[in-house]
Write an enzyme that holds these catalytic residues in place. Sequence first.
Site, PDB file in Angstrom:
ATOM      1  CG  LEU A 178      55.493  50.124  28.203  1.00 32.07           C
ATOM      2  CD1 LEU A 178      56.539  50.188  27.112  1.00 32.07           C
ATOM      3  CD2 LEU A 178      54.591  48.914  28.012  1.00 32.07           C
TER       4      LEU A 178
ATOM      5  NE  ARG B 126      46.492  46.280  55.273  1.00 36.26           N
ATOM      6  CZ  ARG B 126      46.737  45.944  54.007  1.00 36.26           C
ATOM      7  NH1 ARG B 126      47.374  46.809  53.228  1.00 36.26           N
ATOM      8  NH2 ARG B 126      46.352  44.787  53.519  1.00 36.26           N
TER       9      ARG B 126
ATOM     10  CB  VAL C 222      55.645  46.378  37.678  1.00 34.06           C
ATOM     11  CG1 VAL C 222      55.353  44.922  37.980  1.00 34.06           C
ATOM     12  CG2 VAL C 222      57.029  46.744  38.177  1.00 34.06           C
ATOM     13  CG  MET C 223      50.619  46.481  37.728  1.00 31.82           C
ATOM     14  SD  MET C 223      50.313  44.738  38.083  1.00 31.82           S
ATOM     15  CE  MET C 223      48.573  44.621  37.642  1.00 31.82           C
TER      16      MET C 223
ATOM     17  CB  SER D 246      42.629  41.585  41.144  1.00 34.48           C
ATOM     18  OG  SER D 246      43.108  41.107  42.385  1.00 34.48           O
ATOM     19  N   GLY D 247      45.732  40.775  40.910  1.00 33.72           N
ATOM     20  CA  GLY D 247      46.669  39.667  40.813  1.00 33.72           C
ATOM     21  C   GLY D 247      48.121  40.089  40.874  1.00 33.72           C
TER      22      GLY D 247
ATOM     23  CG  ASN E 195      44.056  49.641  42.284  1.00 33.57           C
ATOM     24  OD1 ASN E 195      43.163  48.917  41.852  1.00 33.57           O
ATOM     25  ND2 ASN E 195      45.087  49.160  42.949  1.00 33.57           N
TER      26      ASN E 195
ATOM     27  CE  LYS F  80      51.119  50.035  46.328  1.00 33.98           C
ATOM     28  NZ  LYS F  80      51.476  49.445  45.013  1.00 33.98           N
TER      29      LYS F  80
ATOM     30  CE  LYS G  43      42.057  44.952  42.011  1.00 34.24           C
ATOM     31  NZ  LYS G  43      42.830  45.973  42.673  1.00 34.24           N
TER      32      LYS G  43
ATOM     33  CD  GLU H 176      44.481  42.362  48.407  1.00 32.83           C
ATOM     34  OE1 GLU H 176      45.535  42.991  48.605  1.00 32.83           O
ATOM     35  OE2 GLU H 176      43.930  42.289  47.286  1.00 32.83           O
TER      36      GLU H 176
ATOM     37  CG  HIS I  33      39.325  41.959  44.954  1.00 34.90           C
ATOM     38  ND1 HIS I  33      40.600  42.437  45.206  1.00 34.90           N
ATOM     39  CD2 HIS I  33      39.492  40.657  44.608  1.00 34.90           C
ATOM     40  CE1 HIS I  33      41.490  41.472  45.030  1.00 34.90           C
ATOM     41  NE2 HIS I  33      40.845  40.387  44.665  1.00 34.90           N
ATOM     42  CG  ASN I  34      41.959  46.040  46.180  1.00 31.73           C
ATOM     43  OD1 ASN I  34      41.746  45.043  45.489  1.00 31.73           O
ATOM     44  ND2 ASN I  34      42.840  46.950  45.839  1.00 31.73           N
TER      45      ASN I  34
END
Length: 509
Positions: free
Chosen positions: A15, A315, A17-18, A138-139, A113, A288, A210, A217, A213-214
């Site tokens: 439990l 980065r 944040v996500m 994602s989001g 992830n 990350k 995913k 991103e 996707h990152n």
Amino acid sequence: MKSKFEAADIGVIGLGVMGKNLALNIVDNGFSVAAFDLDKAKVEAAEHQAATEVAGREQRLFGVESLAEILASVKAPRVFLLSVPAGRAVDSICDALIEAGAIAEDIVIDTGNSLWTDTVAREKHYQGKLTFFSSAVSGGEVGARFGPSLMPSGDKAAWDRIAPIFTAIAAKVDNETGKPLERHQPGDVIEQGEPCTAYIGPAGSGHYVKMVHNGIEYADMQLICETFHFMQTGLGMSTVQIAEVFERWNKGVLNSYLIEISAEVLRQVDPQTEKPLVEIILDKAGQKGTGLWTAVSSLQLGCPASTIAEAVYARSMSTQKDLRLQLASSLKGPAIAPVSAEEQQQTIDALEAALYCAKVTAYAQGFQMIAMQAKEQHWELDYAAIARIWRAGCIIRAGFLSTISDAFEANDNLSNLLLAEGFASKLNELQGQWRQVVAQAVIKGIPVPCISSALAYFDSLRCEVLPANLLQGQRDFFGSHTFERVDAPKGEFYHITWSESPRKLVKIN
């Protein structure tokens, strides 16, 4: 073990944040949740928030004190959503569930992830003990709370059981316009529209999608940052002026969540100094690991994804702050002359074109990576569906994803987005402005590694002959690595006896 609650639709383990936000999202959509975390304070906080947000309605989130209790609290067939850090924590929870009484029919969904190969290994490892399933999310925390993009993969029968919950909690887009249908308040439910989730494929495929996707991103964010840097340094524009440009762009082909929030960040004033916040934020970017994984995977596949890789390197370069401060005084760049209002507007228009072209290129690299990995792993993936589920709920949501989806719908065998007529013609049309931006950046001494690498990718793909012929000659000279001939069938290899005189051509097979 007798539980105080025995009819939860799903158990949520973890439990943070996500996990908490996913649990609250599930509750909003009419499902009941048994919630567990090793930190009892997090369980109490989740229960309290759920009770507060659904005041006057039936309480549907119940905290439990152990894994044994959560097993007793979820109705069969049992489904558990796992929201814990990737790695050992996933295995620890799975092993503990088995020890507490989980059975082969129980579904455990890893929503972290995780590296996709770990997911493949876990499905095999837990076969017959529990049904290990995965779904990339994602989001961020807002997406988790009010509608994420979900990329599930694994056992198809497991997906059929999970689908009602996932399609309910996923972000939605309008069926006609393809634009996100937003919800912002607890208790809001959007039943119409197309959910931003779909079964991706076998184990690992969702996490791979995913991961890419990152990677996209990373590239998208860096491209925007390079555009900002050019306007600020090369055109002398203020952060507010650049924010106005981004807001205008967000109404056109560059419409996207990242452009939208970039404008908002640029408008933010630092509460302490009253200067633009972006000028106070230290220029050291974190990461990350998923962008790195994407770059590594591209190299392993032999799939060029230079723009994504350059975004990862950018980065890394940002973290070299001390070295950059040292070299800034000794490595001199060109003087940047002021520009007229007319020149400024022309350059802004060119930057818009360059950003669009480079963005399309980054997506082309990402989708080609997915296609090549799918071929290697024997996954049958729906690329149009993947583009559709990225239209809302995720970080790279953008208007032109509908165009990408349409391109794949029109051609099932599309191996690269640049082969699609619509994108090819648009890049051909805008390439002059794209080249102008890269040339001006070089002349002004402004680093644009992603914009320039995207152009190099474009130019490389349109070259019928690349200088790899010389490279292969070099390899044959020092290492007898052989080469193929343009005037011989594919698969025939030759070698020159470089150390002999006279040199001879030798057919190897």
